[in-house]
Design a protein around this motif. Sequence first.
Motif, short mmCIF file in Angstrom:
data_model
loop_
_atom_site.label_atom_id
_atom_site.label_comp_id
_atom_site.label_asym_id
_atom_site.label_seq_id
_atom_site.Cartn_x
_atom_site.Cartn_y
_atom_site.Cartn_z
N PHE A 174 0.82 -1.37 -0.03
CA PHE A 174 -0.05 -0.07 0.05
C PHE A 174 0.90 1.14 0.18
O PHE A 174 2.02 1.49 0.27
N LEU A 202 -2.06 -0.57 10.71
CA LEU A 202 -2.77 0.50 9.92
C LEU A 202 -3.20 -0.53 8.57
O LEU A 202 -4.42 -0.35 8.14
N ASP A 203 -2.10 -1.27 8.07
CA ASP A 203 -2.35 -2.28 6.96
C ASP A 203 -3.46 -3.24 7.24
O ASP A 203 -4.38 -3.40 6.46
N TYR A 205 -5.91 -3.15 9.61
CA TYR A 205 -7.31 -2.47 9.77
C TYR A 205 -7.96 -2.29 8.48
O TYR A 205 -8.89 -2.19 8.29
N SER A 206 -6.74 -1.58 7.72
CA SER A 206 -7.49 -1.35 6.21
C SER A 206 -7.99 -2.47 5.54
O SER A 206 -9.01 -2.34 5.01
N THR A 209 -11.26 -3.64 7.35
CA THR A 209 -12.52 -2.77 7.19
C THR A 209 -12.59 -2.43 5.66
O THR A 209 -13.77 -1.80 5.38
N LYS A 210 -11.94 -2.99 4.68
CA LYS A 210 -11.84 -2.74 3.41
C LYS A 210 -12.19 -1.27 3.11
O LYS A 210 -12.63 -0.70 2.21
N ARG A 211 -11.05 -0.42 3.96
CA ARG A 211 -11.07 1.03 3.78
C ARG A 211 -9.52 1.37 3.20
O ARG A 211 -8.64 0.89 3.92
N PRO A 212 -9.52 2.45 2.30
CA PRO A 212 -8.08 2.63 1.97
C PRO A 212 -7.22 3.39 3.27
O PRO A 212 -7.89 3.83 4.03
N VAL A 213 -5.88 3.24 3.05
CA VAL A 213 -5.10 3.82 4.12
C VAL A 213 -5.25 5.24 3.74
O VAL A 213 -4.73 5.97 2.87
N THR A 214 -5.55 5.97 4.68
CA THR A 214 -5.77 7.66 4.67
C THR A 214 -5.50 8.13 6.17
O THR A 214 -5.34 7.45 7.09
N LEU A 217 -7.84 7.25 8.50
CA LEU A 217 -8.04 6.02 9.27
C LEU A 217 -6.68 5.73 10.14
O LEU A 217 -6.63 5.12 11.41
#
Length: 231
Positions: A174, A202-203, A205-206, A209-214, A217
């Motif tokens: 990512f 962070l990776d 959790y991303s 949750t299928k959420r991008p790393v921002t 987040l």
Amino acid sequence: MQNQLVLDLSLPAQPTLDNFVVGRNTELVQVLRGMLATKPQERFVYFWGSPGSGRSHLLKAMVDAFRRQHLSASYICCSQDSEFAPVPEQPDALGVDDVERLGGNAQIALFNLYNDIREGPGMLLVSGAMPPAQLKLREDLVTRLGWGLVFQLHGLNDEEKTQALKTHAKNRGFELPQDAADYLLRHGRRDMPSLLAVLDALDNYSLRTKRPVTLPLLREIMQAQLFPGGE
């Protein structure tokens, strides 16, 4: 979920030479790798640096690497109560951390152990907060510590840490946004093992949750670390 995040953040990777961010310490790391060879050229190394520069990481990594080679190796974090093994129990390799903390009796014991190791095939790695000449220890011990190779261990500056974080993120698949890297350096713990542990969390959790790393987040998981169990 938050409890799992706290668990992720509390388990940094086991120190190894491979996960040490080298920065300006290429020569030292090359020497340490050489000590793991079948017939090492160097057997005594002293390195010094400020807190957070990676001294403990390198010593623990080397001790673990020696043990994987089926050698007896010990790591000692010094205090005035530190003890050193007598000659019959002398390890093949010894890592001594924070040597400037040693009291008088322990200084004598380390001096004697240095001489014993020098007469045999063992190896000694020592770290301190300052060069040997500035250590307020017994003169004979200071002289011994300066006989081997001596290196200053350079900690990473923020630019180097940012590059290391982005490289670690890329290796995990990512991209780490610049604003997230800046936030992590401002609000996270400054040592690299802790920073990399946050990135790993962070990776994970991303992905869960299928959420991008921002940046939002990252703030979310760091908030979970500070206030486990909810607000």
